[in-house]
Write a protein that holds these residues in place. Structure first.
Motif, mmCIF file in Angstrom:
data_model
loop_
_atom_site.group_PDB
_atom_site.id
_atom_site.type_symbol
_atom_site.label_atom_id
_atom_site.label_comp_id
_atom_site.label_asym_id
_atom_site.label_seq_id
_atom_site.Cartn_x
_atom_site.Cartn_y
_atom_site.Cartn_z
ATOM 1 N N LEU A 172 0.463 9.318 -4.760
ATOM 2 C CA LEU A 172 2.031 8.753 -5.414
ATOM 3 C C LEU A 172 2.525 8.627 -6.528
ATOM 4 N N ILE A 173 1.557 7.882 -6.935
ATOM 5 C CA ILE A 173 1.687 7.052 -8.713
ATOM 6 C C ILE A 173 2.011 8.230 -9.564
ATOM 7 N N GLY A 174 0.906 9.270 -9.440
ATOM 8 C CA GLY A 174 1.684 10.987 -10.153
ATOM 9 C C GLY A 174 3.063 10.989 -10.176
ATOM 10 N N CYS A 175 3.327 10.912 -7.929
ATOM 11 C CA CYS A 175 5.198 11.888 -8.334
ATOM 12 C C CYS A 175 5.916 10.405 -9.428
ATOM 13 N N LYS A 176 5.749 9.415 -9.043
ATOM 14 C CA LYS A 176 6.508 7.977 -9.785
ATOM 15 C C LYS A 176 6.644 8.410 -11.660
ATOM 16 N N VAL A 177 5.479 8.633 -11.935
ATOM 17 C CA VAL A 177 5.517 9.016 -12.962
ATOM 18 C C VAL A 177 6.020 10.011 -13.592
ATOM 19 N N ALA A 178 5.533 11.660 -12.949
ATOM 20 C CA ALA A 178 6.501 12.372 -13.086
ATOM 21 C C ALA A 178 7.981 12.353 -12.825
ATOM 22 N N GLY A 179 8.688 11.082 -11.911
ATOM 23 C CA GLY A 179 10.161 10.591 -12.214
ATOM 24 C C GLY A 179 10.494 11.350 -11.103
ATOM 25 N N ALA A 180 9.962 11.403 -9.993
ATOM 26 C CA ALA A 180 10.753 11.876 -8.279
ATOM 27 C C ALA A 180 11.730 10.686 -7.742
ATOM 28 N N SER A 181 12.726 11.157 -7.402
ATOM 29 C CA SER A 181 13.317 10.605 -7.358
ATOM 30 C C SER A 181 13.592 9.272 -5.876
ATOM 31 N N ARG A 182 13.109 10.492 -4.912
ATOM 32 C CA ARG A 182 12.429 9.881 -3.565
ATOM 33 C C ARG A 182 11.045 10.406 -3.026
ATOM 34 N N ILE A 183 10.470 9.191 -2.931
ATOM 35 C CA ILE A 183 9.024 10.048 -2.258
ATOM 36 C C ILE A 183 8.971 9.447 -1.071
ATOM 37 N N ILE A 184 8.671 9.906 0.163
ATOM 38 C CA ILE A 184 8.417 9.256 1.753
ATOM 39 C C ILE A 184 6.911 9.591 1.386
ATOM 40 N N ALA A 185 6.596 8.422 2.480
ATOM 41 C CA ALA A 185 5.052 8.421 2.478
ATOM 42 C C ALA A 185 4.566 8.197 3.457
ATOM 43 N N VAL A 186 3.732 9.010 3.986
ATOM 44 C CA VAL A 186 3.074 9.517 6.039
ATOM 45 C C VAL A 186 1.580 8.808 5.709
ATOM 46 N N ASP A 187 1.523 7.693 6.763
ATOM 47 C CA ASP A 187 0.187 7.649 7.364
ATOM 48 C C ASP A 187 0.531 7.372 8.591
ATOM 49 N N ILE A 188 -0.816 7.220 9.218
ATOM 50 C CA ILE A 188 -0.760 6.809 10.767
ATOM 51 C C ILE A 188 -1.077 5.181 10.680
ATOM 52 N N ASN A 189 -1.525 4.917 9.639
ATOM 53 C CA ASN A 189 -1.442 3.520 9.830
ATOM 54 C C ASN A 189 -1.150 2.642 8.736
ATOM 55 N N SER A 190 0.008 1.713 9.824
ATOM 56 C CA SER A 190 1.267 1.548 8.639
ATOM 57 C C SER A 190 0.739 0.181 7.974
ATOM 58 N N GLU A 191 -0.146 -0.375 8.082
ATOM 59 C CA GLU A 191 -0.973 -1.428 7.078
ATOM 60 C C GLU A 191 -1.280 -0.739 5.716
ATOM 61 N N LYS A 192 -0.778 0.627 5.407
ATOM 62 C CA LYS A 192 -0.888 1.335 4.044
ATOM 63 C C LYS A 192 0.615 1.050 3.637
ATOM 64 N N PHE A 193 1.500 0.818 4.101
ATOM 65 C CA PHE A 193 2.719 0.897 3.602
ATOM 66 C C PHE A 193 3.477 -0.161 2.510
ATOM 67 N N ALA A 194 2.618 -1.149 2.542
ATOM 68 C CA ALA A 194 3.431 -2.062 1.827
ATOM 69 C C ALA A 194 2.627 -2.092 0.002
ATOM 70 N N LYS A 195 1.419 -1.322 0.382
ATOM 71 C CA LYS A 195 0.665 -0.707 -1.182
ATOM 72 C C LYS A 195 1.806 0.074 -1.287
ATOM 73 N N ALA A 196 1.601 1.317 -0.471
ATOM 74 C CA ALA A 196 2.799 2.116 -0.701
ATOM 75 C C ALA A 196 3.721 1.829 -1.487
ATOM 76 N N LYS A 197 4.673 0.718 -0.986
ATOM 77 C CA LYS A 197 6.059 0.787 -1.323
ATOM 78 C C LYS A 197 5.975 0.152 -3.012
ATOM 79 N N ALA A 198 4.917 -0.786 -2.907
ATOM 80 C CA ALA A 198 4.723 -1.546 -4.720
ATOM 81 C C ALA A 198 4.036 -0.081 -5.276
ATOM 82 N N LEU A 199 3.461 0.788 -4.569
ATOM 83 C CA LEU A 199 3.347 1.864 -5.867
ATOM 84 C C LEU A 199 4.391 2.811 -6.165
ATOM 85 N N GLY A 200 5.996 2.682 -5.524
ATOM 86 C CA GLY A 200 6.446 3.428 -5.681
ATOM 87 C C GLY A 200 7.548 4.477 -4.449
#
Length: 346
Positions: free
Chosen positions: A214-242
């Motif tokens: 996710l960090i790599g995609c953000k650094v590369a300049g992706a305009s939209r990054i969709i994060a997928v996981d079966i554990n929703s508790e990970k979403f806060a960290k994912a959003k904080a990283l981009g």
């Protein structure tokens, strides 16, 4: 009294057999031989590949073994012929060797080395040193190395082709993740997928590798990054990283790949599977756009039936990439650059 040239007794976590807990034991670590380095491990992380070895369905592993391949430490002593580090240097052991002489190391097309490419399964290799013997002994019995690193020991011995010297001011408790997790995920986005500015991405699995991708995609300049996981508790960290969007497949009324296609008007430009497993791999491929969609496979699942692909899916312009250690080629520049990235993201 110094320890150079002497056997060191220390603690290590040994896997005596599959499907059993690791045991903390006193081990003897022999001095390094020619082109070998003995390292005092200061910090080590746990990667899922370490757990794979203990799985009862993984029958290829040799026991007893000292696992671990995400570590960082300080050079205690070096064997004859070592020129890339000296006692006192901070280093990161790396399971991806780099002899800098073979056709693979000399090619810009891969990060493989002939020392690794001879093995069909990258998880099962480098179990002993070049002379076919181990530097570890416990209770009078030799103990196998793992991935040429064995960082679950207070001291380990690695080949001088399996380490990278790092800055003296590096925080070893943080940079140990560069030995696998961060480099694998970040490199997969930057080096293998080659994510482009303004693109759309989907990342499956938000563990250490997935968040690094996710960090790599953000650094590369992706305009939209969709994060997928079966554990929703990970979403806060994912959003904080981009991450711009987060999806839990278990909360959806239809397959996640169909939701992603609807969200993006036909599918993402890049999908990275960091989870492994047939369902995640298939969803990652299916959610990419026809014409140019790129799916990069990073995760591995033990005992999984694998990915079944119809030729028409590829004929429609999609590509499937595989990556190991994020396609990172030059250990020195990889680590220096990664350290700078980590500092920028703190």
């Amino acid at each position: 009294m110094g320890t150079k040239g002497k056997v060191i007794k220390c603690k290590a976590a040994i896997a005596w057999e599959a499907n059993k807990p690791l045991c903390i034991e006193e081990v003897e670590v022999a001095p390094p031989k020619a082109h070998e380095v003995r390292i005092q491990i200061i910090a080590t992380a746990l990667c899922h590949s370490d757990a794979h070895i203990l799985h009862p369905k993984f029958t290829k592993a040799l026991f007893p073994v000292i696992l671990g391949h995400e570590g960082a430490g300080i050079v205690e002593s070096v064997g004859p012929g070592v020129t890339n580090c000296k006692p006192g240097d901070k280093v990161i052991p790396l399971y991806m060797p780099q002899c800098k002489k073979c056709k693979f190391c000399l090619s810009p097309l891969t990060n493989f080395c002939a020392k690794l490419s001879q093995f069909k399964d990258p998880i099962i290799q480098q179990e002993v040193m070049e002379d076919k013997t181990s530097r570890f002994t416990c209770k009078g019995k030799p103990v196998y190395h793992f991935l040429g690193t064995s960082t679950f020991s207070q001291y380990t011995v690695v080949s001088d082709t399996n380490l990278a010297k790092i800055d003296d001011d590096a925080n070893l408790e943080r940079v140990c993740l560069l030995g696998c997790g961060f480099s694998t995920g970040y490199g997969a986005a930057i080096n293998t997928a080659k994510v482009t500015p303004g693109s759309t991405c989907a990342i499956f699995g938000l563990g250490g590798v997935g968040l690094s991708a996710l960090i790599g995609c953000k650094v590369a300049g992706a305009s939209r990054i969709i994060a997928v996981d079966i554990n929703s508790e990970k979403f806060a960290k994912a959003k904080a990283l981009g991450a711009t969007d987060c999806l839990n497949p278990r909360d959806l009324q239809k397959p996640v790949q169909e939701v992603i296609i609807d969200m993006t008007g036909g599918g993402v430009d890049f999908a990275l599977d960091c989870a492994g497993g047939s369902e995640a791999m298939k969803a990652a491929l299916d959610c990419t756009t026809v014409g140019w969609g790129s799916c990069t496979l990073i995760g591995v699942a033990i005992g999984d039936k694998g990915l079944t692909v119809s030729p028409i899916e590829i004929l429609m312009g999609r590509t499937i990439n595989g990556t190991l250690f994020g396609g990172q080629c030059c250990h020195f520049f990889l680590l220096i650059f990664s350290i700078l990235v980590l500092k920028l993201l703190q």
